[in-house]
Enzyme design. Structure first.
Site, PDB file in Angstrom:
ATOM      1  N   HIS A 183       0.846  -1.190   0.000  1.00  0.00           N
ATOM      2  CA  HIS A 183       0.000   0.000   0.000  1.00  0.00           C
ATOM      3  C   HIS A 183       0.887   1.247   0.000  1.00  0.00           C
ATOM      4  O   HIS A 183       0.675   2.168  -0.777  1.00  0.00           O
ATOM      5  CB  HIS A 183      -0.923  -0.032   1.222  1.00  0.00           C
ATOM      6  CG  HIS A 183      -1.865   1.125   1.300  1.00  0.00           C
ATOM      7  ND1 HIS A 183      -2.941   1.174   2.143  1.00  0.00           N
ATOM      8  CD2 HIS A 183      -1.889   2.307   0.641  1.00  0.00           C
ATOM      9  CE1 HIS A 183      -3.595   2.309   1.992  1.00  0.00           C
ATOM     10  NE2 HIS A 183      -2.967   3.020   1.095  1.00  0.00           N
TER      11      HIS A 183
ATOM     12  N   GLU B 240       0.888   8.345  -3.830  1.00  0.00           N
ATOM     13  CA  GLU B 240       1.738   7.974  -2.689  1.00  0.00           C
ATOM     14  C   GLU B 240       3.032   8.793  -2.676  1.00  0.00           C
ATOM     15  O   GLU B 240       3.528   9.166  -1.614  1.00  0.00           O
ATOM     16  CB  GLU B 240       2.049   6.473  -2.716  1.00  0.00           C
ATOM     17  CG  GLU B 240       0.839   5.591  -2.410  1.00  0.00           C
ATOM     18  CD  GLU B 240       0.386   5.670  -0.953  1.00  0.00           C
ATOM     19  OE1 GLU B 240      -0.822   5.687  -0.717  1.00  0.00           O
ATOM     20  OE2 GLU B 240       1.246   5.730  -0.048  1.00  0.00           O
TER      21      GLU B 240
ATOM     22  N   HIS C 147       3.413  10.965   0.587  1.00  0.00           N
ATOM     23  CA  HIS C 147       4.372  10.384   1.547  1.00  0.00           C
ATOM     24  C   HIS C 147       5.820  10.426   1.058  1.00  0.00           C
ATOM     25  O   HIS C 147       6.734  10.656   1.838  1.00  0.00           O
ATOM     26  CB  HIS C 147       3.996   8.931   1.847  1.00  0.00           C
ATOM     27  CG  HIS C 147       2.613   8.769   2.395  1.00  0.00           C
ATOM     28  ND1 HIS C 147       2.266   9.166   3.660  1.00  0.00           N
ATOM     29  CD2 HIS C 147       1.488   8.270   1.834  1.00  0.00           C
ATOM     30  CE1 HIS C 147       0.983   8.905   3.867  1.00  0.00           C
ATOM     31  NE2 HIS C 147       0.479   8.364   2.770  1.00  0.00           N
TER      32      HIS C 147
END
Ligand SMILES: *[C@@H]1O[C@H](CO)[C@@H](O)[C@H](O)[C@H]1NC(C)=O
Ligand SMILES: *[C@@H]1O[C@H](CO)[C@@H](O)[C@H](O)[C@H]1NC(C)=O
Ligand SMILES: *[C@@H]1O[C@H](CO)[C@@H](O)[C@H](O)[C@H]1NC(C)=O
Length: 242
Positions: free
Chosen positions: A56, A103, A107
């Site tokens: 993930h 992502e 992040h």
């Protein structure tokens, strides 16, 4: 030098070295998050034929969207794409790179504050490397945690991970309804120090930020989170395909 001034010098030295090692804006932990496609797709109504734990994300514990001008560029990870498609698929749209872009912005740009992760290639290749090193899917199978119609206890699943890796994971489940007598295994997080050695995750969520995080996908933004930390006393359903 008196004892108290010596003490102050030592405190100052300790503080300044702590500052150098870990400046205040810097993250101190990485969370490698795996999800179970069957559980994800049962909530999101996707149809996939993936029966292994997929990536993930790789999330630093501090910071969200740290550099909006650092655009995702898939040609910088060209060599990783075959592995990305297999290990880190966008479960909602398998042919898209949208999930990786999401992502990276959310992040990766924060992880990139560390020199070890300060490029898209470093960030994505490290996430893949950690994922393959852990090999969580094989470890669960090896210790007989396999998708099944029989329920597991929470401690059976947590115990296998703790015994094998020597650290505490954070395991998240979907709770189908308030009165359900079973919870569905959904997500497993394994934590790392900045030097990529294993670290205990917090069993309980300490930051609200990450409760909301746990369902982060481009399509899931703004939806209430489907996952929460598994209840330790409720049976766990680990669903197979179909
Ligand atoms: C799903 O994958 C399995 C094993 O890889 C394969 O045998 C099966 O035919 C696939 N089913 C579909 C519907 O793609
Ligand atoms: C943000 O990313 C851009 C593009 O890579 C870079 O030039 C810039 O220095 C970064 N800004 C910060 C604050 O890291
Ligand atoms: C993406 O990266 C490639 C390879 O480094 C580079 O040639 C290209 O200009 C980049 N594209 C954009 C839009 O920045």
């Amino acid at each position: 030098m008196g004892l108290s001034s010596l003490f102050l010098v030592c405190v100052a030295a300790a503080m300044s070295s702590a500052f150098v090692i870990s400046p205040p804006h810097m993250w101190s932990k990485l969370i490698l998050t795996h999800h179970w496609p069957t559980t994800f797709c049962s909530m999101e109504h996707c149809h996939l034929n993936i029966s292994y734990w997929t990536l993930h994300g790789l999330w630093p514990d501090k910071g969200i969207d740290c550099n909006s001008s650092w655009h995702f560029n898939s040609s910088q990870i060209e060599d990783l794409l075959p592995d990305m498609k297999k290990s880190w698929p966008d479960l909602l749209n398998p042919s898209s790179s949208g999930f990786w872009k999401y992502e990276w912005h959310k992040h990766g740009t924060c992880a990139a504050k560390a020199e070890s992760l300060n490029s898209q290639h470093k960030y994505f290749s490290k996430a893949l490397e950690l994922y393959h090193k852990l090999d969580l899917d094989s470890i669960l199978k090896k210790f007989d945690i396999i998708p099944s119609d029989k329920y597991y206890t929470f401690s059976q699943i947590e115990g296998v991970i703790e015994n094998f890796y020597g650290v505490t994971p954070k395991i998240q489940c979907v709770h189908p309804s308030q009165n359900a007598d079973v919870q569905i295994l959904g997500q497993i997080e394994i934590c790392f120090n900045p030097d990529f050695t294993l670290l205990d995750c917090e069993r309980q969520t300490t930051m609200d930020e990450f409760t909301k995080e746990s369902w982060d996908s481009p399509m899931g933004v703004g939806k209430p989170s489907g996952f929460s930390v598994c209840d330790h006393d409720m049976p766990v359903y680990y669903p197979s395909l179909l």
